[in-house]
Design an enzyme around this catalytic site. Structure first.
Site, PDB file in Angstrom:
ATOM      1  N   CYS A   1       0.821  -1.211   0.000  1.00  0.00           N
ATOM      2  CA  CYS A   1       0.000   0.000   0.000  1.00  0.00           C
ATOM      3  C   CYS A   1       0.863   1.273   0.000  1.00  0.00           C
ATOM      4  O   CYS A   1       1.423   1.618  -1.020  1.00  0.00           O
ATOM      5  CB  CYS A   1      -1.012  -0.050   1.148  1.00  0.00           C
ATOM      6  SG  CYS A   1      -2.412   1.071   0.949  1.00  0.00           S
TER       7      CYS A   1
ATOM      8  N   HIS B   1      -3.165  -5.369   1.471  1.00  0.00           N
ATOM      9  CA  HIS B   1      -2.562  -5.627   2.779  1.00  0.00           C
ATOM     10  C   HIS B   1      -2.561  -7.118   3.109  1.00  0.00           C
ATOM     11  O   HIS B   1      -3.467  -7.605   3.787  1.00  0.00           O
ATOM     12  CB  HIS B   1      -3.344  -4.881   3.868  1.00  0.00           C
ATOM     13  CG  HIS B   1      -3.192  -3.410   3.815  1.00  0.00           C
ATOM     14  ND1 HIS B   1      -2.229  -2.741   4.539  1.00  0.00           N
ATOM     15  CD2 HIS B   1      -3.870  -2.465   3.125  1.00  0.00           C
ATOM     16  CE1 HIS B   1      -2.331  -1.439   4.299  1.00  0.00           C
ATOM     17  NE2 HIS B   1      -3.315  -1.252   3.438  1.00  0.00           N
TER      18      HIS B   1
ATOM     19  N   GLU C   1      -0.873  -8.635   5.215  1.00  0.00           N
ATOM     20  CA  GLU C   1      -0.685  -8.827   6.658  1.00  0.00           C
ATOM     21  C   GLU C   1      -2.015  -8.856   7.416  1.00  0.00           C
ATOM     22  O   GLU C   1      -2.058  -9.244   8.577  1.00  0.00           O
ATOM     23  CB  GLU C   1       0.237  -7.734   7.226  1.00  0.00           C
ATOM     24  CG  GLU C   1      -0.372  -6.352   7.362  1.00  0.00           C
ATOM     25  CD  GLU C   1      -0.433  -5.533   6.082  1.00  0.00           C
ATOM     26  OE1 GLU C   1      -0.796  -4.345   6.173  1.00  0.00           O
ATOM     27  OE2 GLU C   1      -0.123  -6.056   4.990  1.00  0.00           O
TER      28      GLU C   1
END
Length: 188
Positions: free
Chosen positions: A79, A169, A171
């Site tokens: 991002c 994202h 994660e």
């Protein structure tokens, strides 16, 4: 293996949790002396690219990180991290690390309400979950850049030499495939 995670602002803790899950050591990069640690790769997390770029300069970390990436140190940029790596930002003269020959469109999907989740193909990994939060996308990639993911006709993943840059994202999702791919790059 030791991965440096830029920990000035943004979603760095979530990346730490993924590395913990994978059994990989990491160092939070908060000040210039943290860059003296032997690193096998760097993660540039999502967050606010303008703030991160400003802090990198103020803390005198900017040149060192840029030199390490240009020298071949693997980097995973998610991002805002993608914006930090981009050579150009559409409709913005700001330059950050500028190591990746792409043009990005900031906040391409609108404000926070424009955030979304999907599953889509990532080259070599198959279908993976993708969470987009005020995400950019790649408006233009130079021919030498490998496009690895496209969602709604927009480029959301690229790889170039030692750099992986994605709009979403990983994660925040259960899949660790993106981090595993990055770690494979770090082992080479």
């Amino acid at each position: 293996m030791n991965i440096g995670i830029l920990a000035l602002q943004g979603a760095f803790i979530e990346h730490e949790k993924v590395l913990d899950k994978l059994g990989v050591e990491y160092t939070e990069l908060r000040q210039k002396c943290d860059l003296d640690t032997k690193l096998d790769g760097i993660i540039l997390p999502g967050g606010e690219s303008t703030v991160q770029g400003k802090l990198l300069r103020e803390l005198d970390m900017f040149d060192n990180i840029k030199e390490q990436i240009e020298g071949g140190l693997p980097v995973l940029a998610t991002c805002a991290g993608m914006i930090l790596l981009a050579k150009d930002i559409e409709d913005d003269a700001t330059k950050h690390l500028a190591t990746l020959p792409i043009t990005v469109k900031r906040n391409a999907y609108g404000r926070q309400l424009g955030s979304f989740y999907t599953e889509s193909d990532y080259e070599g990994l198959g279908e993976i979950p993708m969470t987009f939060i005020r995400a950019p996308y790649v408006a233009e990639a130079k021919p030498e850049v490998d496009v690895t993911a496209v969602v709604n006709d927009n480029i959301v993943g690229v790889e170039y030499k030692n750099q992986i840059a994605i709009s979403f994202h990983p994660e925040l999702d259960e899949s660790t495939k993106i981090h595993e791919r990055f770690l494979e790059m770090c082992e080479k």
